[in-house]
Design a protein around this motif. Structure first.
Motif, short mmCIF file in Angstrom:
data_model
loop_
_atom_site.label_atom_id
_atom_site.label_comp_id
_atom_site.label_asym_id
_atom_site.label_seq_id
_atom_site.Cartn_x
_atom_site.Cartn_y
_atom_site.Cartn_z
N HIS A 153 138.18 8.85 -45.77
CA HIS A 153 138.70 9.23 -47.09
C HIS A 153 140.13 8.79 -47.36
O HIS A 153 140.56 8.75 -48.51
N ALA A 154 140.87 8.42 -46.33
CA ALA A 154 142.25 7.96 -46.53
C ALA A 154 142.43 6.49 -46.18
O ALA A 154 143.55 5.99 -46.18
N SER A 155 141.34 5.79 -45.90
CA SER A 155 141.46 4.38 -45.47
C SER A 155 140.58 3.48 -46.32
O SER A 155 139.68 2.82 -45.82
N TRP A 156 140.85 3.46 -47.61
CA TRP A 156 139.97 2.76 -48.53
C TRP A 156 140.10 1.24 -48.48
O TRP A 156 139.35 0.54 -49.14
N THR A 157 141.01 0.69 -47.68
CA THR A 157 141.13 -0.77 -47.60
C THR A 157 140.42 -1.36 -46.37
O THR A 157 140.46 -2.57 -46.17
N ALA A 158 139.80 -0.54 -45.56
CA ALA A 158 139.08 -1.04 -44.39
C ALA A 158 137.95 -1.97 -44.86
O ALA A 158 137.38 -1.78 -45.94
N PRO A 159 137.60 -2.97 -44.05
CA PRO A 159 136.61 -3.96 -44.50
C PRO A 159 135.20 -3.43 -44.74
O PRO A 159 134.47 -3.99 -45.55
N ASP A 160 134.80 -2.36 -44.08
CA ASP A 160 133.43 -1.87 -44.23
C ASP A 160 133.30 -0.70 -45.21
O ASP A 160 132.28 -0.03 -45.26
N ILE A 161 134.32 -0.47 -46.02
CA ILE A 161 134.31 0.64 -46.98
C ILE A 161 133.31 0.35 -48.10
O ILE A 161 133.25 -0.75 -48.64
N THR A 162 132.54 1.36 -48.43
CA THR A 162 131.52 1.24 -49.48
C THR A 162 131.98 1.93 -50.76
O THR A 162 133.00 2.64 -50.77
N ALA A 191 125.40 11.80 -50.49
CA ALA A 191 126.41 11.54 -49.45
C ALA A 191 127.81 11.70 -50.01
O ALA A 191 128.69 12.29 -49.36
N VAL A 192 128.06 11.19 -51.22
CA VAL A 192 129.38 11.32 -51.82
C VAL A 192 129.74 12.79 -52.01
O VAL A 192 130.86 13.22 -51.68
N LEU A 193 128.81 13.58 -52.50
CA LEU A 193 129.09 15.01 -52.73
C LEU A 193 129.31 15.74 -51.41
O LEU A 193 130.22 16.58 -51.29
N TYR A 194 128.52 15.44 -50.40
CA TYR A 194 128.72 16.05 -49.08
C TYR A 194 130.06 15.60 -48.51
O TYR A 194 130.82 16.41 -47.97
N ASP A 246 132.43 5.60 -50.14
CA ASP A 246 133.72 5.97 -49.54
C ASP A 246 134.82 5.96 -50.60
O ASP A 246 135.67 6.85 -50.63
N LEU A 247 134.80 4.95 -51.46
CA LEU A 247 135.82 4.85 -52.50
C LEU A 247 135.75 6.02 -53.47
O LEU A 247 136.79 6.53 -53.92
N LEU A 248 134.54 6.46 -53.80
CA LEU A 248 134.41 7.59 -54.73
C LEU A 248 134.94 8.88 -54.12
O LEU A 248 135.57 9.69 -54.81
N VAL A 249 134.70 9.10 -52.82
CA VAL A 249 135.26 10.28 -52.16
C VAL A 249 136.78 10.19 -52.15
O VAL A 249 137.49 11.16 -52.46
#
Length: 195
Positions: A117-126, A67-70, A129-132
């Motif tokens: 990819h531009a909202s890394w502070t949202a509460p449901d970020i995994t 998923a991260v690579l995609y 998402d952070l790696l992308v």
């Protein structure tokens, strides 16, 4: 002409990993601009380096490498619909890219990165998402302390390590990856924004 250049951006023999075949097909079908294809290839390559490092150094960290690579390979796909954002600021491509991927049958597990990819502070970020998000910054040697601290916290928690230890190792890896930024930027800049 544009599709020919986009194909070259996908296949040019440079020290960057190729995009996943499904992404190449998607970008060809969408007639993605060559600059966008080059950018996605550069970010995808950095995501490969990051996920390889995490898997080696933090095997207890749970993430979906596929998923991260995609996600890295498609995070800016919405710029097909908002080409002005290829050379200027804007965030309209984020929800547009997510909708575009979903409309093409891409599973939410893979499509979400276009909007996250531009909202890394949202509460449901995994961690995925952070790696992308991190790959999308460090490919050009941009360091974002807040983002790096979030990745560090996730990795430290998974490994049961002190955050400072994890940060020191991550910092070294990001420095190593950033050393290739000039080459990646030159590769992207060698392709036009439009046709």
């Amino acid at each position: 002409m544009s599709s020919e250049l986009a194909r070259r951006a996908m296949t040019e023999h440079v020290p960057l990993h190729p995009l996943p075949a499904a992404v190449e097909t998607l970008l060809s079908d969408l007639q993605a601009p060559p600059r966008l294809v080059a950018h996605l290839r550069a970010v995808h390559d950095v995501a490969r380096q990051l996920t390889d490092w995490v898997a080696r150094h933090h095997p207890a960290a749970t993430f979906d490498r596929e998923a991260v690579l995609y996600g890295a390979a498609t995070h800016d796909v919405g710029k097909v619909l908002h080409p002005n954002e290829l050379s200027g600021p804007g965030s309209a491509h984020e929800p547009a890219g997510h909708e575009l991927l979903r409309a093409r049958g891409v599973d939410e597990r893979l499509a979400r990165f276009a909007r996250t990819h531009a909202s890394w502070t949202a509460p449901d970020i995994t961690l995925d998402d952070l790696l992308v998000s991190l790959a999308d910054k460090v490919w050009k040697a941009k360091r974002v302390p807040e983002l790096e601290q979030l990745v560090t916290a996730r990795l430290a928690a998974a490994a049961g390590q002190e955050a400072w230890e994890v940060f020191m190792a991550l910092d070294d890896e990001l420095d190593r990856i950033a050393e290739g930024a000039d080459r990646r930027l030159a590769f992207q800049a060698s392709y036009p924004v439009g046709s």
